[in-house]
Write an enzyme that holds these catalytic residues in place. Structure first.
Site, PDB file in Angstrom:
ATOM      1  N   SER A 276       0.827  -1.161  -0.083  1.00 25.60           N
ATOM      2  CA  SER A 276      -0.045  -0.149   0.124  1.00 25.60           C
ATOM      3  C   SER A 276       1.040   1.327   0.001  1.00 25.60           C
ATOM      4  CB  SER A 276      -0.890  -0.068   1.317  1.00 25.60           C
ATOM      5  OG  SER A 276      -1.629   0.967   1.257  1.00 25.60           O
ATOM      6  N   ASP A 277       0.199   2.338  -0.345  1.00 25.51           N
ATOM      7  CA  ASP A 277       0.934   3.599  -0.593  1.00 25.51           C
ATOM      8  C   ASP A 277      -0.047   4.719  -0.221  1.00 25.51           C
ATOM      9  OD1 ASP A 277       3.770   4.699  -0.706  1.00 25.51           O
ATOM     10  OD2 ASP A 277       2.428   6.059  -1.942  1.00 25.51           O
TER      11      ASP A 277
END
Length: 193
Positions: free
Chosen positions: A76-77
């Site tokens: 994730s970011d």
């Protein structure tokens, strides 16, 4: 519900974020944490969700060739998109102060992308939430940075912390997304595997 579905799988969370780890626990998922060093650099022409999509996939690609048939990888970011600029994690105190000053008395977008990867399939989803801050005084910003050290947070703040309680007027969209993981999308994607 997902726990039973994935009892013969290994879910890998490639994130050191305690908030993302807590969300997966709250989704009743058994998972392991495996971190790989990734140079989080993206092409400068990308904007908002294009950046987070790119970085979430970049983090997942670090596991290429390592995933076994029963593995499900989650990367994730998150970033804050404000006035046409990406605000990531602050470099230092002054950077954090300037970010929070710029967010004061305005609305910004928090974008989180999630990449879910198996050795057969890769899927990237993202979510956006609009967050409006009331005016923040220099004293409020200083107090927050001194007491909460928000150096590991995109945009220099955690909505679940003091600054969120006293400074945020409204949010439009997913609260969990602002914290760092759009849990409704993760659940939906995993349900369809």
């Amino acid at each position: 519900m997902l726990k039973e579905k994935f009892k013969n799988h290994r879910i890998i969370l490639a994130s050191g974020s305690p908030r993302r780890q807590q969300f997966l626990k709250e989704l009743d998922l058994d998972f392991v944490i495996i971190l790989k060093e990734v140079n989080e650099v993206y092409p400068h022409h990308l904007k908002a969700s294009e950046i987070t999509d790119y970085l979430a996939e970049l983090k997942a690609n670090a596991f290429e060739g390592d995933l076994k048939p029963q593995d499900i990888l989650i990367t994730s970011d998150t970033l804050v998109w404000h006035n046409g600029k990406a605000l990531g994690k602050p470099k230092d105190y002054n950077d954090a102060f300037q970010m929070l000053q710029s967010l004061s008395n305005s609305t910004h977008e928090v974008v989180t992308s999630v990449c879910i990867k198996t050795n057969q399939h890769t899927q990237i989803v993202n979510d956006s939430t609009f967050v409006t801050f009331a005016p923040l005084t220099d004293q409020m910003i200083t107090y927050y940075i001194d007491n909460y050290q928000p150096y590991d947070k995109a945009g220099s703040y955690g909505i679940q912390e003091w600054i969120g309680l006293v400074g945020i007027q409204s949010i439009e969209g997913s609260y969990a997304n602002v914290v760092g993981l759009p849990t409704h999308l993760v659940y939906d994607c995993l349900s369809k595997i």
